[in-house]
Design an enzyme around this catalytic site. Sequence first.
Site, short mmCIF file in Angstrom:
data_model
loop_
_atom_site.label_atom_id
_atom_site.label_comp_id
_atom_site.label_asym_id
_atom_site.label_seq_id
_atom_site.Cartn_x
_atom_site.Cartn_y
_atom_site.Cartn_z
N THR A 1 0.85 -1.19 0.00
CA THR A 1 0.00 0.00 0.00
C THR A 1 0.88 1.24 0.00
OG1 THR A 1 -1.66 -1.22 1.22
CG2 THR A 1 -1.83 1.19 1.27
N PHE B 1 -6.80 -6.37 -1.20
CA PHE B 1 -7.89 -6.03 -0.27
C PHE B 1 -8.11 -7.20 0.69
CE2 PHE B 1 -8.48 -3.58 -4.15
CZ PHE B 1 -8.48 -2.30 -3.63
N ARG C 1 -8.16 -9.13 4.20
CA ARG C 1 -8.29 -8.86 5.64
C ARG C 1 -7.54 -9.93 6.41
NH1 ARG C 1 -14.53 -9.39 5.59
NH2 ARG C 1 -13.79 -10.90 4.05
N LYS D 1 -6.80 2.20 -3.20
CA LYS D 1 -6.45 1.42 -2.01
C LYS D 1 -6.51 2.30 -0.75
CE LYS D 1 -4.86 -1.37 0.91
NZ LYS D 1 -4.79 -2.75 1.20
N GLY E 1 -17.39 -0.22 19.05
CA GLY E 1 -16.57 -0.82 20.11
C GLY E 1 -15.29 -0.05 20.30
N CYS F 1 -3.09 -1.62 9.06
CA CYS F 1 -3.52 -1.00 7.79
C CYS F 1 -4.37 0.25 7.97
CB CYS F 1 -4.27 -2.02 6.95
SG CYS F 1 -3.29 -3.50 6.65
N LYS G 1 -2.71 3.33 9.71
CA LYS G 1 -1.56 3.79 8.90
C LYS G 1 -2.04 4.43 7.60
CE LYS G 1 0.52 0.40 6.44
NZ LYS G 1 0.66 0.58 5.01
C1 UGA Z 1 -8.06 -3.92 6.29
C2 UGA Z 1 -9.11 -3.88 5.17
O1 UGA Z 1 -10.37 -4.33 5.67
C3 UGA Z 1 -8.68 -4.78 4.00
O2 UGA Z 1 -9.62 -4.67 2.94
C4 UGA Z 1 -7.31 -4.35 3.51
O3 UGA Z 1 -6.83 -5.16 2.46
C5 UGA Z 1 -6.32 -4.42 4.67
O4 UGA Z 1 -6.78 -3.57 5.74
C6 UGA Z 1 -4.98 -3.96 4.17
O5 UGA Z 1 -4.86 -2.78 3.82
O6 UGA Z 1 -4.08 -4.78 3.99
P1 UGA Z 1 -7.49 -5.59 8.31
O7 UGA Z 1 -6.53 -4.54 8.79
O8 UGA Z 1 -7.02 -7.00 8.24
O9 UGA Z 1 -8.01 -5.24 6.82
O10 UGA Z 1 -8.72 -5.56 9.27
P2 UGA Z 1 -10.25 -5.11 9.22
O11 UGA Z 1 -11.11 -6.30 9.14
O12 UGA Z 1 -10.45 -4.05 8.21
O13 UGA Z 1 -10.40 -4.49 10.68
C7 UGA Z 1 -9.66 -3.32 11.04
C8 UGA Z 1 -10.01 -2.89 12.41
O14 UGA Z 1 -11.32 -2.35 12.46
C9 UGA Z 1 -9.96 -3.99 13.47
O15 UGA Z 1 -9.34 -3.48 14.63
C10 UGA Z 1 -11.42 -4.29 13.74
O16 UGA Z 1 -11.64 -4.78 15.02
C11 UGA Z 1 -12.03 -2.93 13.54
N1 UGA Z 1 -13.47 -2.95 13.16
C12 UGA Z 1 -13.85 -3.53 11.99
C13 UGA Z 1 -14.39 -2.35 13.99
O17 UGA Z 1 -14.06 -1.78 15.05
N2 UGA Z 1 -15.71 -2.34 13.62
C14 UGA Z 1 -16.14 -2.91 12.46
O18 UGA Z 1 -17.36 -2.87 12.17
C15 UGA Z 1 -15.18 -3.54 11.63
#
Ligand code: UGA
Length: 441
Positions: free
Chosen positions: A123, A154, A156, A207, A256, A263, A266
């Site tokens: 990224t 993309f 997770r 992205k 929450g 990701c 940052k």
């Molecule tokens: C995120 C993006 O969702 C991916 O699409 C992307 O490819 C990735 O970054 C990246 O740039 O490599 P990720 O960091 O693995 O993925 O995690 P997420 O599922 O996006 O969650 C991020 C944070 O948000 C976590 O701390 C999660 O607990 C929090 N979250 C997520 C919430 O507090 N509420 C929600 O409804 C969803």
Amino acid sequence: MSMRLGFFGTGYAGLVTSVGLAEVGHTVTAIDKDPDIVARLSDGTPTIHEPGLPELLIANLEAGRLRFTTQAEDAVSMSDIIFLCVGTPSRADGRADLSQVEEVARTIAPLLDDYKLIVEKSTVPARTAYWIDWTIRRLAGSECEFDVASNPEFLREGSAVRDFLQPDRIIIGADTERARSLLLDLYEPSFHCPIVMTSVTTAELIKHVANTFLASKISFINMVSDLCEELGVDVATVAKGIGLDPRIGSHFLHAGLGFGGSCLPKDLSALMKVAEDHGVDVSLLKEVERINTTRVDRLLAKVERALWVMRNKVIAVLGVAFKADTDDVRGAPSLAVVPRLHRAGAVLRVYDPAAVRNLERLYPPDDRLTYMESALEAVRDAHALVILTDWDEVRSLMRTPIIVDGRNLFEPAEMQATGFEYYSLGRGEATFRTERQRVRI
Ligand code: UGA
């Protein structure tokens, strides 16, 4: 048609993408500077906790479609497409640190023989591809042919393998016909999802904007959650009520502790810097960031109000990973919560199904901080239980007096019915000690 692919970097994006592209039939050489990482991966042991990855890693090593090496020359000479998957962490000023990207560009340049397509997976801020192109052109022979394209991921953490094999879209940012058709040939036969063809800069921006939008959605619902708390309303029901509108969508409305990980925080700050550098007002995004940083304070205030005096109170901390199904603690609330509870004099028993070792390296155990082998061991005789990660294993726990649930895992009414003193975020008044008057948290 099987293609020969080289990968620089075997972190999350590099490892999952290289294994995934081997799985759909391509021949992959992945490079990491660290010989220990190369040895582990060559042995079939993933360096990250990711469901489904061990099986695919072993299958593709055995099929001879995947190999790991420390030798950049091998990967460059044996590849048609070279993916850049190195880290782009935040600098102190919030900008992305592109030194690893530059290092790979400098490594590749003298090794280029015939045409290569160099693809950004890391990224990066918009226009990074131009700098990669400029760096290689300066250092490579003038006759060498190459293109730089952008193909953001993309994935997770926790569902990266599934996200890779069943993507909702593929973004191909390419400025030449040759680059465009190579990437189309790579993806079109194996992936049946919309493929968006753009310029390189557009793909880079997509992205950053995707992650920033997700972060904004989370901060938005967290702001609403504070209002819900004041009004005695359950934010989960509000999220359901608005999420059924397809223009809003039901995902990423879970209130929450806010967003962590390597990701979203940052990429939010990196996009803000790009916008500021171009004179664009980023007040909206500053607020997204500010709301997020206050979530931990809010949780800790609840712990203190529930326990009153913190000194010598035994607190079970459940979950230290930034989200479920990963061992990653980067940007996790636990990095703030554990030291702050510790400083306040609490006795901490910390448990996580996968990430304990990673937190232990940062905060070694002492007489008031113990890392436990099981959740039940952690909660036994604890005064309170603090949930920091939405693990299913935590969801299935029962029988603890005070629960401060930073992830809104449980239904307040059900928790009250089963006898817990239950605190969550943004879901009306807390349940209360039955023998006392109603306590509003
Ligand atoms: C995120 C993006 O969702 C991916 O699409 C992307 O490819 C990735 O970054 C990246 O740039 O490599 P990720 O960091 O693995 O993925 O995690 P997420 O599922 O996006 O969650 C991020 C944070 O948000 C976590 O701390 C999660 O607990 C929090 N979250 C997520 C919430 O507090 N509420 C929600 O409804 C969803």
